[in-house]
Design a protein around this motif. Structure first.
Motif, PDB file in Angstrom:
ATOM      1  N   LEU A 144      43.565  48.808  31.411  1.00 26.74           N
ATOM      2  CA  LEU A 144      42.475  48.298  30.586  1.00 26.74           C
ATOM      3  C   LEU A 144      41.189  48.326  31.399  1.00 26.74           C
ATOM      4  CD1 LEU A 144      41.473  46.878  27.987  1.00 26.74           C
ATOM      5  CD2 LEU A 144      42.139  44.720  29.058  1.00 26.74           C
ATOM      6  N   LEU A 145      40.182  49.048  30.887  1.00 27.96           N
ATOM      7  CA  LEU A 145      38.885  49.130  31.571  1.00 27.96           C
ATOM      8  C   LEU A 145      37.964  48.040  31.047  1.00 27.96           C
ATOM      9  CD1 LEU A 145      36.727  50.440  33.356  1.00 27.96           C
ATOM     10  CD2 LEU A 145      36.271  52.028  31.455  1.00 27.96           C
ATOM     11  N   ILE A 146      37.440  47.235  31.977  1.00 28.31           N
ATOM     12  CA  ILE A 146      36.529  46.141  31.641  1.00 28.31           C
ATOM     13  C   ILE A 146      35.265  46.315  32.476  1.00 28.31           C
ATOM     14  CG2 ILE A 146      36.220  43.632  31.570  1.00 28.31           C
ATOM     15  CD1 ILE A 146      39.417  43.582  31.801  1.00 28.31           C
ATOM     16  N   LEU A 147      34.119  46.454  31.810  1.00 28.68           N
ATOM     17  CA  LEU A 147      32.833  46.492  32.510  1.00 28.68           C
ATOM     18  C   LEU A 147      32.226  45.098  32.455  1.00 28.68           C
ATOM     19  CD1 LEU A 147      31.347  49.842  31.191  1.00 28.68           C
ATOM     20  CD2 LEU A 147      32.449  49.416  33.364  1.00 28.68           C
ATOM     21  N   THR A 148      31.502  44.735  33.516  1.00 29.00           N
ATOM     22  CA  THR A 148      30.934  43.393  33.627  1.00 29.00           C
ATOM     23  C   THR A 148      29.460  43.481  34.001  1.00 29.00           C
ATOM     24  OG1 THR A 148      33.064  42.492  34.320  1.00 29.00           O
ATOM     25  CG2 THR A 148      31.111  41.180  34.857  1.00 29.00           C
TER      26      THR A 148
END
Length: 143
Positions: free
Chosen positions: A4-8
């Protein structure tokens, strides 16, 4: 195992709150990494600010190779703080059917006290936030 790719956006994150953008669920870590680099270099909002990313490993409940579609489901629960930001987030592994996720939702609700719950359907490899994001300050866009 899925990724799962999560950008912050760390400038909008504080204390125990993280301004996260869930981008997509991928079969390989390399696909998630390549997508992260694309977003950070090309997608408005993500390339305008010092965004970071993380790739979360997601277990799959059931035989992934025997699945009948490219959709998977997860369960997520959270509370909100005084600014109505999502905090205390908990997440399930991935499920092959919505029925399995719905059953897990009942289990998690008994185990954890959270104000909000959702069952999310993911299409493997599909991108969310694929256009851009815009920061708003006092109702006006800043990018």
């Amino acid at each position: 195992m899925l990724f799962l790719l999560i950008l912050t956006d760390p400038e909008l994150s504080y204390d125990n709150y993280s301004e996260d953008f869930y981008i997509g669920l991928f079969e390989t870590e390399q696909q998630a990494e390549d997508t992260a680099q694309h977003y950070l270099k090309n997608i408005k909002g993500f390339c305008d600010f010092p965004c970071t990313y993380r790739i979360a490993k997601k277990n799959v409940i059931g035989d992934f190779n025997s699945r009948t579609s490219d959709f998977l489901w997860t369960v997520q629960g959270w509370n909100t703080n005084e600014d109505l930001d999502e905090i205390d987030i908990i997440e399930s592994p991935c499920f092959l059917t919505e029925k399995q996720a719905d059953a897990e939702l009942l289990v998690m609700k008994k185990k954890y006290q959270r104000a909000e719950w959702t069952v999310t359907r993911w299409k493997l490899g599909a991108l969310k936030w694929h256009d851009r994001f815009v920061r708003m300050v006092y109702g006006e866009p800043v990018n």
